[in-house]
Design a protein around this motif. Structure first.
Motif, PDB file in Angstrom:
ATOM      1  N   THR A  47       0.794  -1.232   0.000  1.00 39.38           N
ATOM      2  CA  THR A  47       0.000   0.000   0.000  1.00 39.38           C
ATOM      3  C   THR A  47       0.821   1.273   0.000  1.00 39.38           C
ATOM      4  N   GLY A  48       2.083   1.193   0.397  1.00 41.95           N
ATOM      5  CA  GLY A  48       2.894   2.394   0.550  1.00 41.95           C
ATOM      6  C   GLY A  48       2.685   3.111   1.866  1.00 41.95           C
ATOM      7  N   ILE A  49       1.827   2.565   2.718  1.00 43.70           N
ATOM      8  CA  ILE A  49       1.533   3.184   4.008  1.00 43.70           C
ATOM      9  C   ILE A  49       2.535   2.709   5.048  1.00 43.70           C
ATOM     10  N   ALA A  50       3.261   3.637   5.636  1.00 41.15           N
ATOM     11  CA  ALA A  50       4.209   3.288   6.694  1.00 41.15           C
ATOM     12  C   ALA A  50       3.451   2.944   7.973  1.00 41.15           C
ATOM     13  N   VAL A  51       4.012   2.066   8.774  1.00 40.35           N
ATOM     14  CA  VAL A  51       3.387   1.664  10.037  1.00 40.35           C
ATOM     15  C   VAL A  51       4.389   1.879  11.166  1.00 40.35           C
ATOM     16  N   LYS A  52       3.994   2.671  12.140  1.00 43.96           N
ATOM     17  CA  LYS A  52       4.818   2.926  13.320  1.00 43.96           C
ATOM     18  C   LYS A  52       4.234   2.180  14.506  1.00 43.96           C
ATOM     19  N   MET A  53       5.085   1.461  15.240  1.00 48.12           N
ATOM     20  CA  MET A  53       4.631   0.713  16.403  1.00 48.12           C
ATOM     21  C   MET A  53       4.967   1.463  17.685  1.00 48.12           C
ATOM     22  N   ILE A  54       4.046   1.467  18.623  1.00 48.80           N
ATOM     23  CA  ILE A  54       4.333   1.907  19.979  1.00 48.80           C
ATOM     24  C   ILE A  54       3.820   0.826  20.916  1.00 48.80           C
ATOM     25  N   SER A  55       4.473   0.657  22.056  1.00 48.34           N
ATOM     26  CA  SER A  55       4.120  -0.456  22.934  1.00 48.34           C
ATOM     27  C   SER A  55       3.529   0.040  24.243  1.00 48.34           C
ATOM     28  N   SER A  56       2.761  -0.856  24.866  1.00 52.36           N
ATOM     29  CA  SER A  56       2.129  -0.584  26.153  1.00 52.36           C
ATOM     30  C   SER A  56       2.035  -1.896  26.905  1.00 52.36           C
ATOM     31  N   ASP A  57       2.046  -1.828  28.240  1.00 51.16           N
ATOM     32  CA  ASP A  57       1.823  -3.034  29.035  1.00 51.16           C
ATOM     33  C   ASP A  57       0.417  -3.573  28.824  1.00 51.16           C
ATOM     34  N   ASN A  58      -0.518  -2.687  28.491  1.00 51.44           N
ATOM     35  CA  ASN A  58      -1.890  -3.062  28.126  1.00 51.44           C
ATOM     36  C   ASN A  58      -2.515  -1.875  27.399  1.00 51.44           C
ATOM     37  N   PRO A  59      -2.690  -1.967  26.081  1.00 53.96           N
ATOM     38  CA  PRO A  59      -3.189  -0.825  25.304  1.00 53.96           C
ATOM     39  C   PRO A  59      -4.590  -0.331  25.683  1.00 53.96           C
ATOM     40  N   ALA A  60      -5.370  -1.132  26.385  1.00 53.66           N
ATOM     41  CA  ALA A  60      -6.752  -0.739  26.670  1.00 53.66           C
ATOM     42  C   ALA A  60      -6.845   0.575  27.434  1.00 53.66           C
ATOM     43  N   ALA A  61      -6.031   0.731  28.487  1.00 52.56           N
ATOM     44  CA  ALA A  61      -6.116   1.930  29.324  1.00 52.56           C
ATOM     45  C   ALA A  61      -5.733   3.200  28.572  1.00 52.56           C
ATOM     46  N   PRO A  62      -4.589   3.256  27.885  1.00 51.27           N
ATOM     47  CA  PRO A  62      -4.258   4.489  27.162  1.00 51.27           C
ATOM     48  C   PRO A  62      -5.229   4.807  26.039  1.00 51.27           C
ATOM     49  N   ILE A  63      -5.772   3.779  25.378  1.00 48.20           N
ATOM     50  CA  ILE A  63      -6.739   4.025  24.310  1.00 48.20           C
ATOM     51  C   ILE A  63      -7.995   4.687  24.876  1.00 48.20           C
ATOM     52  N   LYS A  64      -8.495   4.179  25.984  1.00 44.68           N
ATOM     53  CA  LYS A  64      -9.691   4.773  26.587  1.00 44.68           C
ATOM     54  C   LYS A  64      -9.421   6.207  27.013  1.00 44.68           C
ATOM     55  N   SER A  65      -8.256   6.454  27.596  1.00 49.25           N
ATOM     56  CA  SER A  65      -7.908   7.815  28.020  1.00 49.25           C
ATOM     57  C   SER A  65      -7.862   8.768  26.838  1.00 49.25           C
ATOM     58  N   MET A  66      -7.296   8.318  25.723  1.00 55.87           N
ATOM     59  CA  MET A  66      -7.225   9.153  24.521  1.00 55.87           C
ATOM     60  C   MET A  66      -8.618   9.512  24.001  1.00 55.87           C
ATOM     61  N   VAL A  67      -9.476   8.507  23.927  1.00 52.91           N
ATOM     62  CA  VAL A  67     -10.827   8.744  23.405  1.00 52.91           C
ATOM     63  C   VAL A  67     -11.606   9.660  24.345  1.00 52.91           C
ATOM     64  N   ASP A  68     -11.505   9.412  25.644  1.00 49.71           N
ATOM     65  CA  ASP A  68     -12.205  10.251  26.612  1.00 49.71           C
ATOM     66  C   ASP A  68     -11.737  11.701  26.539  1.00 49.71           C
TER      67      ASP A  68
END
Length: 356
Positions: A47-68
């Protein structure tokens, strides 16, 4: 093979901005490396789309914080099943149309090709993993641990134990170690007496427990000699054994199987591209390819026969999969129904128990 190529060609036919870059939040370590090799590099090539990875001990908590907070910087999140169901119910995740997922090479619709419950309203399974326990073989030159009961038997097998800090999985392991058959674990946990029984079993080794929170920790705890046995994710332990040559062994008795799933947080900056990434990553060949780098099973039936050798070119991966029949003798599939209903209550009980 022709149909696999057609799936890729469909992605190639799509047009994306030249600057497009996806951010995927996952769990780090050997697992993340497998995703980079099996999903990210081929996806970028197509696709030509670059993918950047970031890590978390559990992505659920930071994802919820971001959305909130209304400030979402992640496009795709790798989530455990109960978190995916809960966050979907809370409106934190975008819905995914199952009809949009690529069919199997023989034309079987995706919803029929995936294993049971692997396709949810907001998340699509990318692998089957298991919490097992491993031990340092050098610490037990004679009798070897062989059952889930041995994890809790510090008289026969003395030494510290590593357990993940939390109620989930530990309660199930405790009951199986206390003689409850895998098929009766959640029926037992649904009663006050069953919960008491699980905590009483944990009491027996409480003073010998070293708590871990990140998936990379159990192999390190074993390697450093801080524990002689530790629960852990089967893929992490496999990587330590095969890639790093550590003198560890895995006990499959009492394994608890779960899915990890890909989801798109509500408000993701690159939603359309994120959905295309998930479609690509959860198609037949990439799911099978992941097993070249880590011992997690593909959640699509059409992927099973494509599982081959580890990256070393000699280790057959099928025997190291949680779903291998030889490893399923006393296996438990984690109940998301139970944990969605009881996680808050059991977490509070666990925290009180831990503080005593």
């Amino acid at each position: 093979m022709k149909k696999l190529l057609l799936q890729a060609s469909a992605l190639c036919a799509l047009t994306y901005p030249a600057h497009a870059e996806l951010t995927v939040m996952s769990w780090g370590g050997a697992y993340e490396r497998a995703q980079v090799e099996a999903y990210n590099k081929p996806f970028t090539a197509e696709t030509g789309i670059a993918v950047k990875m970031i890590s978390s001990d559990n992505p659920a908590a930071p994802i919820k914080s971001m959305v909130d907070a209304g400030n979402v910087t992640v496009d795709v999140a790798d989530l455990e099943f109960t978190d995916a169901v809960r966050l979907c119910d809370e409106g934190v995740l975008e819905e995914i149309d199952p009809a949009s997922l690529p069919a199997a090479p023989d034309g079987t619709p995706a919803v029929d090709d995936f294993l049971p419950e692997a396709v949810t309203d907001c998340a699509i399974a990318s692998m089957v993993f298991a919490t097992v326990y491993g031990y340092d073989t050098t610490k037990f030159p004679d009798a070897k641990p062989a059952t889930i009961a041995d994890l809790f038997d510090t008289a026969k097998f003395p030494g510290k134990r590593g357990l993940r800090k939390g109620a989930k999985i530990n309660l199930e392991l405790a009951l199986m170690a206390d003689g409850v058959p895998a098929a009766e674990v959640y029926e037992t946990l649904a009663t006050p007496e069953g919960v008491d029984r699980a905590f009483a079993k944990l009491d027996q080794i409480k003073s010998d427990i070293v708590w871990w929170e990140a998936g990379a920790q159990p192999p390190q705890l074993l390697a450093d000699g801080e524990v002689v046995m530790s629960t852990g994710y089967n893929g992490r332990l496999f990587s330590a054994m095969v890639s790093e040559g550590k003198p560890f062994a895995i006990v499959w008795d009492g394994q608890v199987q779960e899915y990890d799933l890909f989801a798109v947080p509500k408000g993701a900056p690159n939603k359309d591209e994120a959905l295309e990434y998930i479609k690509f990553a959860t198609s037949t060949k990439p799911l099978a390819d992941q097993s070249k780098w880590i011992a997690y099973g593909p959640p699509r039936r059409s992927s099973q026969s494509l599982v081959g050798l580890f990256e070393d070119g000699k280790t057959e991966m099928a025997p190291h999969m949680p779903t291998n029949p030889a490893n399923m003798g006393n296996a438990l599939v984690s109940s998301y129904d139970y944990w969605v209903d009881h996680e808050t209550e059991m977490t509070e009980r666990f925290n009180v128990w831990l503080s005593k």
